[in-house]
Design a protein around this motif. Structure first.
Motif, short mmCIF file in Angstrom:
data_model
loop_
_atom_site.label_atom_id
_atom_site.label_comp_id
_atom_site.label_asym_id
_atom_site.label_seq_id
_atom_site.Cartn_x
_atom_site.Cartn_y
_atom_site.Cartn_z
N GLN A 44 0.84 -1.20 0.00
CA GLN A 44 0.00 0.00 0.00
C GLN A 44 0.87 1.25 0.00
OE1 GLN A 44 -2.68 -0.38 3.36
NE2 GLN A 44 -4.26 -1.26 2.06
N ALA A 45 0.30 2.32 -0.48
CA ALA A 45 1.01 3.60 -0.46
C ALA A 45 1.45 3.92 0.96
CB ALA A 45 0.11 4.70 -1.01
N GLY A 46 2.68 4.40 1.08
CA GLY A 46 3.25 4.68 2.39
C GLY A 46 4.05 3.53 2.97
N GLY A 47 3.95 2.38 2.34
CA GLY A 47 4.66 1.21 2.82
C GLY A 47 6.11 1.16 2.37
N SER A 48 6.76 0.05 2.71
CA SER A 48 8.19 -0.12 2.41
C SER A 48 8.46 -1.49 1.79
CB SER A 48 9.01 0.00 3.70
OG SER A 48 8.88 1.27 4.29
N LEU A 49 9.51 -1.54 1.01
CA LEU A 49 10.03 -2.78 0.45
C LEU A 49 11.54 -2.68 0.40
CD1 LEU A 49 7.68 -3.53 -2.59
CD2 LEU A 49 7.85 -4.89 -0.50
N ARG A 50 12.20 -3.82 0.46
CA ARG A 50 13.65 -3.86 0.29
C ARG A 50 13.97 -4.82 -0.85
NH1 ARG A 50 18.45 -6.60 3.82
NH2 ARG A 50 20.08 -5.02 3.48
N LEU A 51 14.56 -4.29 -1.90
CA LEU A 51 14.95 -5.09 -3.04
C LEU A 51 16.40 -5.54 -2.89
CD1 LEU A 51 13.43 -2.98 -5.97
CD2 LEU A 51 12.31 -4.66 -4.48
N SER A 85 12.99 12.06 -7.99
CA SER A 85 11.69 11.55 -7.59
C SER A 85 11.75 10.60 -6.39
CB SER A 85 11.03 10.83 -8.76
OG SER A 85 11.84 9.76 -9.21
N VAL A 86 12.94 10.10 -6.06
CA VAL A 86 13.06 9.14 -4.95
C VAL A 86 13.95 9.64 -3.82
CG1 VAL A 86 12.71 7.25 -6.59
CG2 VAL A 86 15.04 7.82 -5.84
N LYS A 87 14.55 10.81 -3.99
CA LYS A 87 15.43 11.34 -2.94
C LYS A 87 14.69 11.46 -1.62
CE LYS A 87 18.95 13.95 -5.45
NZ LYS A 87 19.48 15.29 -5.78
N GLY A 88 15.35 11.00 -0.57
CA GLY A 88 14.76 11.08 0.76
C GLY A 88 13.86 9.90 1.10
N ARG A 89 13.54 9.09 0.09
CA ARG A 89 12.66 7.93 0.33
C ARG A 89 13.37 6.60 0.09
NH1 ARG A 89 8.40 7.08 -2.88
NH2 ARG A 89 9.31 8.11 -4.72
N MET A 118 13.24 0.94 -0.01
CA MET A 118 12.25 1.87 -0.52
C MET A 118 11.21 2.14 0.57
SD MET A 118 11.74 0.42 -4.40
CE MET A 118 10.85 -1.03 -3.85
N ASN A 119 11.14 3.37 1.02
CA ASN A 119 10.19 3.78 2.04
C ASN A 119 9.21 4.79 1.46
OD1 ASN A 119 11.63 2.21 3.93
ND2 ASN A 119 12.96 3.94 4.45
N SER A 120 8.12 5.01 2.17
CA SER A 120 7.11 5.99 1.75
C SER A 120 6.75 5.80 0.29
CB SER A 120 7.63 7.42 1.99
OG SER A 120 7.97 7.62 3.35
N LEU A 121 6.47 4.58 -0.07
CA LEU A 121 6.19 4.26 -1.47
C LEU A 121 4.93 4.95 -1.96
CD1 LEU A 121 7.29 0.56 -1.42
CD2 LEU A 121 8.12 2.26 -3.04
N LYS A 122 4.95 5.32 -3.24
CA LYS A 122 3.83 5.99 -3.88
C LYS A 122 3.36 5.16 -5.07
CE LYS A 122 5.98 10.49 -2.91
NZ LYS A 122 6.47 11.76 -3.50
N PRO A 123 2.11 5.33 -5.49
CA PRO A 123 1.64 4.58 -6.66
C PRO A 123 2.51 4.79 -7.89
CG PRO A 123 -0.22 5.52 -5.49
CD PRO A 123 1.03 6.06 -4.82
N SER A 179 -0.28 0.23 -4.30
CA SER A 179 -1.70 0.55 -4.42
C SER A 179 -2.02 1.82 -3.63
CB SER A 179 -2.55 -0.60 -3.92
OG SER A 179 -2.31 -0.83 -2.54
N SER A 180 -3.00 2.55 -4.13
CA SER A 180 -3.38 3.82 -3.48
C SER A 180 -4.45 3.60 -2.42
CB SER A 180 -3.87 4.81 -4.52
OG SER A 180 -4.95 4.26 -5.24
#
Length: 113
Positions: free
Chosen positions: A12-19, A61-65, A81-86, A112-113
């Motif tokens: 969901q938007a606002g979530g995090s993932l680590r690749l 577009s990803v700086k700070g996140r 990746m933090n604070s993910l956006k759609p 997802s939004s």
């Protein structure tokens, strides 16, 4: 050289993932590595890069996140990746910073939004 990306998923938007990207077949420690992404209908774009000396660079577009890092002992490069956006939805790939190797299969990130 083999590049194997993993860690993607649906969040969901606002979530995090680590690749993660496992690299084999090259002298990993001397390579500047990078993460790229490609959304449907768009060109593949640079997201973040990290030099052999751990100097990092990010797309605006990803700086700070997002945070790129590497573990030379494990021959792996990561993308936190933090604070993910759609609009972060895309297939994510790793490669050398100059796109020098054949692309791996990538890992799908869907926000997802």
């Amino acid at each position: 050289v083999q590049l194997v990306e993993s860690g993607g998923g649906l969040v969901q938007a606002g979530g995090s993932l680590r690749l993660s990207c496992a690299v084999s077949g090259t002298i990993f420690s001397i390579r500047a590595m990078a993460w790229f992404r490609q959304a449907p209908g768009n060109q593949r774009e640079l997201v973040a890069s990290i030099s052999s000396g751990d100097y990092t660079n990010y797309a605006e577009s990803v700086k700070g996140r997002f945070t790129i890092s590497r573990d030379n002992a494990k021959r792996t490069v990561y993308l936190q990746m933090n604070s993910l956006k759609p609009e972060d939805t895309a297939v994510y790939y790793c490669n050398t910073a100059n796109r020098g190797y054949s692309w791996g299969q990538g890992t799908q990130v869907t926000v997802s939004s």
